[in-house]
Write a protein that holds these residues in place. Sequence first.
Motif, PDB file in Angstrom:
ATOM      1  N   ALA A  67      -1.529   2.504   6.522  1.00  0.00           N
ATOM      2  CA  ALA A  67      -2.615   2.324   5.558  1.00  0.00           C
ATOM      3  C   ALA A  67      -2.043   2.029   4.169  1.00  0.00           C
ATOM      4  O   ALA A  67      -0.867   2.238   3.898  1.00  0.00           O
ATOM      5  CB  ALA A  67      -3.498   3.569   5.514  1.00  0.00           C
ATOM      6  N   ASP A  71      -4.496   1.584  -3.522  1.00  0.00           N
ATOM      7  CA  ASP A  71      -5.859   1.208  -3.901  1.00  0.00           C
ATOM      8  C   ASP A  71      -6.322   1.801  -5.227  1.00  0.00           C
ATOM      9  O   ASP A  71      -7.176   1.221  -5.885  1.00  0.00           O
ATOM     10  CB  ASP A  71      -6.857   1.528  -2.792  1.00  0.00           C
ATOM     11  N   GLY A  76      -8.158  -3.042  -3.407  1.00  0.00           N
ATOM     12  CA  GLY A  76      -8.320  -4.183  -2.517  1.00  0.00           C
ATOM     13  C   GLY A  76      -7.229  -5.233  -2.566  1.00  0.00           C
ATOM     14  O   GLY A  76      -7.144  -6.079  -1.669  1.00  0.00           O
ATOM     15  N   ARG A  79      -4.442  -5.158   0.455  1.00  0.00           N
ATOM     16  CA  ARG A  79      -5.039  -5.585   1.715  1.00  0.00           C
ATOM     17  C   ARG A  79      -5.278  -7.095   1.704  1.00  0.00           C
ATOM     18  O   ARG A  79      -4.976  -7.783   2.675  1.00  0.00           O
ATOM     19  CB  ARG A  79      -6.340  -4.830   1.982  1.00  0.00           C
ATOM     20  N   PHE A  89      -6.138  -5.565   9.917  1.00  0.00           N
ATOM     21  CA  PHE A  89      -6.459  -4.152   9.736  1.00  0.00           C
ATOM     22  C   PHE A  89      -7.527  -3.758  10.753  1.00  0.00           C
ATOM     23  O   PHE A  89      -8.406  -4.558  11.076  1.00  0.00           O
ATOM     24  CB  PHE A  89      -7.004  -3.904   8.325  1.00  0.00           C
ATOM     25  N   ARG A  91     -10.671  -0.960  12.032  1.00  0.00           N
ATOM     26  CA  ARG A  91     -11.889  -0.463  11.371  1.00  0.00           C
ATOM     27  C   ARG A  91     -11.616   0.655  10.373  1.00  0.00           C
ATOM     28  O   ARG A  91     -12.375   0.858   9.437  1.00  0.00           O
ATOM     29  CB  ARG A  91     -12.883   0.039  12.411  1.00  0.00           C
ATOM     30  N   GLU A  92     -10.553   1.411  10.597  1.00  0.00           N
ATOM     31  CA  GLU A  92     -10.197   2.507   9.691  1.00  0.00           C
ATOM     32  C   GLU A  92      -9.315   2.033   8.541  1.00  0.00           C
ATOM     33  O   GLU A  92      -8.844   2.848   7.741  1.00  0.00           O
ATOM     34  CB  GLU A  92      -9.490   3.638  10.459  1.00  0.00           C
ATOM     35  N   GLY A  93      -9.057   0.748   8.464  1.00  0.00           N
ATOM     36  CA  GLY A  93      -8.226   0.219   7.389  1.00  0.00           C
ATOM     37  C   GLY A  93      -6.747   0.401   7.606  1.00  0.00           C
ATOM     38  O   GLY A  93      -5.971   0.458   6.654  1.00  0.00           O
ATOM     39  N   ARG A  94      -6.339   0.463   8.874  1.00  0.00           N
ATOM     40  CA  ARG A  94      -4.929   0.661   9.201  1.00  0.00           C
ATOM     41  C   ARG A  94      -4.352  -0.554   9.908  1.00  0.00           C
ATOM     42  O   ARG A  94      -5.046  -1.286  10.600  1.00  0.00           O
ATOM     43  CB  ARG A  94      -4.761   1.895  10.078  1.00  0.00           C
TER      44      ARG A  94
END
Length: 110
Positions: A67, A71, A76, A79, A89, A91-94
């Motif tokens: 992750a 941020d 953002g 990413r 990435f 759904r959990e942003g990983r």
Amino acid sequence: MPKADETRPFERVWRIVRRIPKGKVLTYGQISQLIDRRLTPVGVGWAIRAAPEGLVPWQRVVNAQGAISTDKQHPGLQRQMLEAEGVVFDREGRIDLRRFGFRPRSAGSA
């Protein structure tokens, strides 16, 4: 017996980060291991922050869970930069570190 790398820890971090290819990532902890733990993972983050602007592709370094840890400073941005390089990435942003993790053989090949 090989001589220990006597390069300053921050410079060693910068050298490793510059070698991470586009679309790949390393973790702060992996970089710490590659420099013989001369800096903790947090220290690796400080080294990256201390790099002269444009010297290292800082966006290619993530935390141990895959992750983003930047941020608060740059919402953002990391990413967006990684996605532009093809990193995906979940759904959990990983990031899937098995798929997108860089696997250097040693600090010299990182």
